[in-house]
Design an enzyme around this catalytic site. Structure first.
Site, PDB file in Angstrom:
ATOM      1  CG  ASP A  98      -2.114   0.765   1.198  1.00 14.72           C
ATOM      2  OD1 ASP A  98      -2.107   1.790   0.507  1.00 14.72           O
ATOM      3  OD2 ASP A  98      -3.092   0.364   1.851  1.00 14.72           O
ATOM      4  CG  ASP A 194      -4.109   6.039   0.493  1.00 20.78           C
ATOM      5  OD1 ASP A 194      -5.009   5.302   0.912  1.00 20.78           O
ATOM      6  OD2 ASP A 194      -3.943   7.217   0.859  1.00 20.78           O
ATOM      7  CD  GLU A 245      -8.689   4.748  -1.078  1.00 21.09           C
ATOM      8  OE1 GLU A 245      -9.388   4.496  -0.112  1.00 21.09           O
ATOM      9  OE2 GLU A 245      -7.760   5.576  -1.031  1.00 21.09           O
ATOM     10  CG  HIS A 309      -7.920  -0.052   5.886  1.00 20.34           C
ATOM     11  ND1 HIS A 309      -7.973  -0.321   4.544  1.00 20.34           N
ATOM     12  CD2 HIS A 309      -7.418   1.189   5.999  1.00 20.34           C
ATOM     13  CE1 HIS A 309      -7.516   0.724   3.877  1.00 20.34           C
ATOM     14  NE2 HIS A 309      -7.175   1.657   4.732  1.00 20.34           N
ATOM     15  CG  ASP A 310     -10.413   3.303   4.779  1.00 18.84           C
ATOM     16  OD1 ASP A 310      -9.742   3.461   5.817  1.00 18.84           O
ATOM     17  OD2 ASP A 310      -9.986   3.559   3.635  1.00 18.84           O
TER      18      ASP A 310
HETATM   19  O1  TEU Z   1      -8.690   6.313   2.153  1.00 16.62           O
HETATM   20  C1  TEU Z   1      -9.131   7.344   1.341  1.00 16.62           C
HETATM   21  C2  TEU Z   1     -10.541   7.641   1.449  1.00 16.62           C
HETATM   22  O2  TEU Z   1     -10.939   8.572   0.822  1.00 16.62           O
HETATM   23  C3  TEU Z   1     -11.434   6.840   2.330  1.00 16.62           C
HETATM   24  O3  TEU Z   1     -11.363   7.473   3.571  1.00 16.62           O
HETATM   25  C4  TEU Z   1     -12.863   6.790   1.847  1.00 16.62           C
HETATM   26  O4  TEU Z   1     -13.656   6.328   2.887  1.00 16.62           O
HETATM   27  C5  TEU Z   1     -13.155   5.903   0.691  1.00 16.62           C
HETATM   28  O5  TEU Z   1     -13.051   4.629   1.017  1.00 16.62           O
HETATM   29  C6  TEU Z   1     -12.621   6.333  -0.644  1.00 16.62           C
HETATM   30  O6  TEU Z   1     -13.551   7.198  -1.134  1.00 16.62           O
HETATM   31  C7  TEU Z   1      -7.334   6.061   2.181  1.00 16.62           C
HETATM   32  C8  TEU Z   1      -7.013   5.003   3.206  1.00 16.62           C
HETATM   33  O7  TEU Z   1      -7.631   3.800   2.837  1.00 16.62           O
HETATM   34  C9  TEU Z   1      -7.420   5.495   4.552  1.00 16.62           C
HETATM   35  O8  TEU Z   1      -7.220   4.527   5.552  1.00 16.62           O
HETATM   36  C10 TEU Z   1      -6.610   6.736   4.850  1.00 16.62           C
HETATM   37  O9  TEU Z   1      -7.022   7.303   6.055  1.00 16.62           O
HETATM   38  C11 TEU Z   1      -6.730   7.778   3.744  1.00 16.62           C
HETATM   39  O10 TEU Z   1      -6.566   7.219   2.447  1.00 16.62           O
HETATM   40  C12 TEU Z   1      -5.675   8.847   3.889  1.00 16.62           C
HETATM   41  O11 TEU Z   1      -4.438   8.361   3.501  1.00 16.62           O
END
Ligand code: TEU
Length: 538
Positions: A98, A194, A245, A309-310
């Site tokens: 990641d 990410d 992502e 994880h989100d």
């Molecule tokens: O997540 C990015 C993000 O935008 C997510 O928070 C959102 O909920 C979604 O899933 C995408 O629209 C990434 C990581 O996965 C997260 O853990 C981090 O906090 C974030 O980036 C910041 O680096």
């Protein structure tokens, strides 16, 4: 359709800090992961996605990197990481890292330099302005933070501690490409990129009409030039797999990232489900699947996942984590592994782990949730009410430690876990799952095995026969003369499904199901609560 290993793969996401703690400090670590690789391999996994383990002040659990070339103490050492890569490869699996390149930590030396003076050579590595615009960030009410040293504001799409890099600056891009090659040259098999939809920012940062709709952070002009350059300079020189992502993309937008003839990324995570569908909405979900299939099929590759994880664990958020937990977890797995795209399993999903509700905000760790809690309480809202409103989607729902057995702290650590274990670990744990032939784990093994043996699950065309049905989801996958039918009853009560004429004319051979004895009368399938079946039609 071009055949590749990453289309055929099943990916397992390891949120290492919650996976297995080898040294009793309360955090999972790389050595812990090494010790559990046989478990992952036994499940049938091909690729491991490892959440960020680079040096970091850890304000956002590793997504705030302060050194791209070293490993954070909590995770272990570079030597442990190298052993991990070796051990993964020895077991014929692959490892993708990641990587966060939209922003760094505010403790990264680049940012320390950048903030030190207006004429510092790294000033332009980040984004500085005299005045903020009206944008929010993901985690705070303003995307701009005032910095006293130089009396300007810097831009951050996430927390204050995560300043965004200025991708317009070619020096920044070169430095990032160099760092990517460093990891690829060590032999990793790809990246999960990410927040990749956020790299480009609009010229002049115009105010948003609706500051609460943070789509403005994503998919801005210039983004695809960066991705093409990244591919040209880095990715295309390796046999790797990249998954981006990509927040807030429509299928048409998504195709731009993954179209094979555009040479940017291999696949993406789109968030039309996880960001925009808070609970199960069958008709909407089917529409999303269909639209993405039609936009991408034959041109670019999709991913299938319902949690990470989100995002709150799928059986809690989209299924039934109570009386039908086992059936529901198996149904969701069946769906994800038979829809078009590469399936992802988030650690613990394979034993049907569920979300949590901690009674106090102090038991939570998630910076997104905690910031929001403070923001809302500061407005004068009742703290208990705010807590309850944030619980269902708190990112900590999926971050509680992996439940290995029914001993103290679920066998995750001999110390004190960094976040509380889900109290249901005595019933839901790996030891139980391995011993019980009827467990979610053993069902997932069969599902994965089936996918490995049958290219139709990967390369077969897709057709939904139930676009307007509220409970039953029935679709086919077809490749050459192979024809499969998947039938799912996503519902707490039984439903009869009468097969439409073209499907009823075939003989059915059951390949996998989550109930013992199949009940059908001619063309009518009697589907019990959360029942899932995979048939071969002959
Ligand atoms: O997540 C990015 C993000 O935008 C997510 O928070 C959102 O909920 C979604 O899933 C995408 O629209 C990434 C990581 O996965 C997260 O853990 C981090 O906090 C974030 O980036 C910041 O680096």
């Amino acid at each position: 359709m071009k055949k590749t290993w990453w289309k055929e793969a099943v990916v397992y996401q390891v949120y290492w800090r919650s996976f297995y703690d080898s040294d009793g400090d309360g955090y999972g670590d790389l050595q812990g992961l090494i010790e559990k690789l046989d478990y992952i391999k036994h499940l049938g996994i091909d690729v491991i996605w490892l959440n960020p383990c680079y040096e970091s002040p850890d304000k956002d659990n590793g997504y705030d990197i302060s050194n791209y070339y070293t490993i954070m103490d909590k995770a272990g050492t570079m030597k442990a990481w190298e052993t991990l890569l070796d051990e993964v490869h020895k077991r014929d699996m692959k490892l993708i890292m990641d990587l966060v390149v939209n922003h760094t930590s505010n403790k990264h030396p680049w940012f320390l330099e950048s903030r030190s003076s207006k004429d510092n050579p790294k000033r332009d590595w980040y984004i500085w302005r005299d005045k903020p615009n009206n944008w929010r960030s993901y985690f705070t009410p303003s995307a701009w933070e005032y910095d006293e040293t130089t009396e300007q504001y810097y831009f951050h799409s996430f927390a204050v501690e995560q300043p965004d890099l200025n991708w317009k600056n070619p020096e920044v891009r070169e430095e990032i490409y160099k760092m990517m090659r460093f990891w690829l040259d060590k032999g990793i098999d790809g990246f999960r990129l990410d927040a990749i939809a956020l790299l480009a920012k609009p010229e002049g940062f115009p105010d948003a009409a609706n500051p609460n709709d943070i789509r403005y952070l994503t998919n801005n002009p210039g983004l695809h030039d960066y991705l093409r350059e990244m591919n040209e300079r880095v990715f295309k020189h390796y046999d790797i797999f990249t998954v981006g992502e990509v927040a807030f993309a429509s299928p048409e937008e998504g195709l731009k990232y993954v179209a094979e003839d555009r040479h940017e990324l291999h696949t993406l995570f789109h968030f039309e489900v996880c960001d925009e569908m808070p609970s199960w909405e069958p008709l909407r979900f089917k529409q999303i699947q269909k639209r993405w299939y039609e936009a991408l099929w034959g041109k670019g590759w999709n991913s299938q996942f319902l949690n990470n994880h989100d995002h709150t664990r799928q059986v809690t958020r989209y299924g039934n984590d109570k009386e039908y937990r086992l059936e529901s977890a198996k149904l969701l797995g069946t769906m994800l592994h038979t829809l078009p795209g590469t399936p992802y399993i988030y650690q613990g999903e394979e034993i049907g782990m569920t979300g949590v509700r901690f009674s106090s905000i102090d038991d939570y760790n998630d910076i997104a949730m905690k910031n929001k809690y403070e923001e809302e309480v500061a407005k004068g809202r009742d703290p208990q009410e705010v807590l309850e409103s944030l619980q269902p989607l708190s990112r900590d729902n999926s971050r509680t430690p992996m439940q290995w057995d029914d001993s103290r702290h679920a066998g995750f650590t001999t110390g004190t876990p960094w976040i509380k274990v889900n109290p249901n670990y005595k019933d839901i744990n790996v030891k139980q799952a391995l011993e019980d032939p009827n467990s979610v784990y053993h069902y997932y093994r069969k599902l994965i095995q089936l996918r490995k043996e049958n290219p139709v699950m990967v390369y077969g065309t897709f057709r939904d026969y139930t676009e307007t049905e509220p409970y039953i989801y029935a679709y086919t996958r077809e490749l050459d003369s192979e024809r499969w039918l998947i039938v799912l009853n996503h519902c707490d009560h039984a439903n009869d499904y009468e097969l439409p004429a073209p499907l009823a004319s075939y003989k059915r051979e059951l390949l996998l199901g989550n109930y013992e004895d199949i009940q059908e009368h001619g063309a009518v399938l009697h589907m019990r609560p959360h029942e899932a079946r995979i048939y071969k039609l002959v």
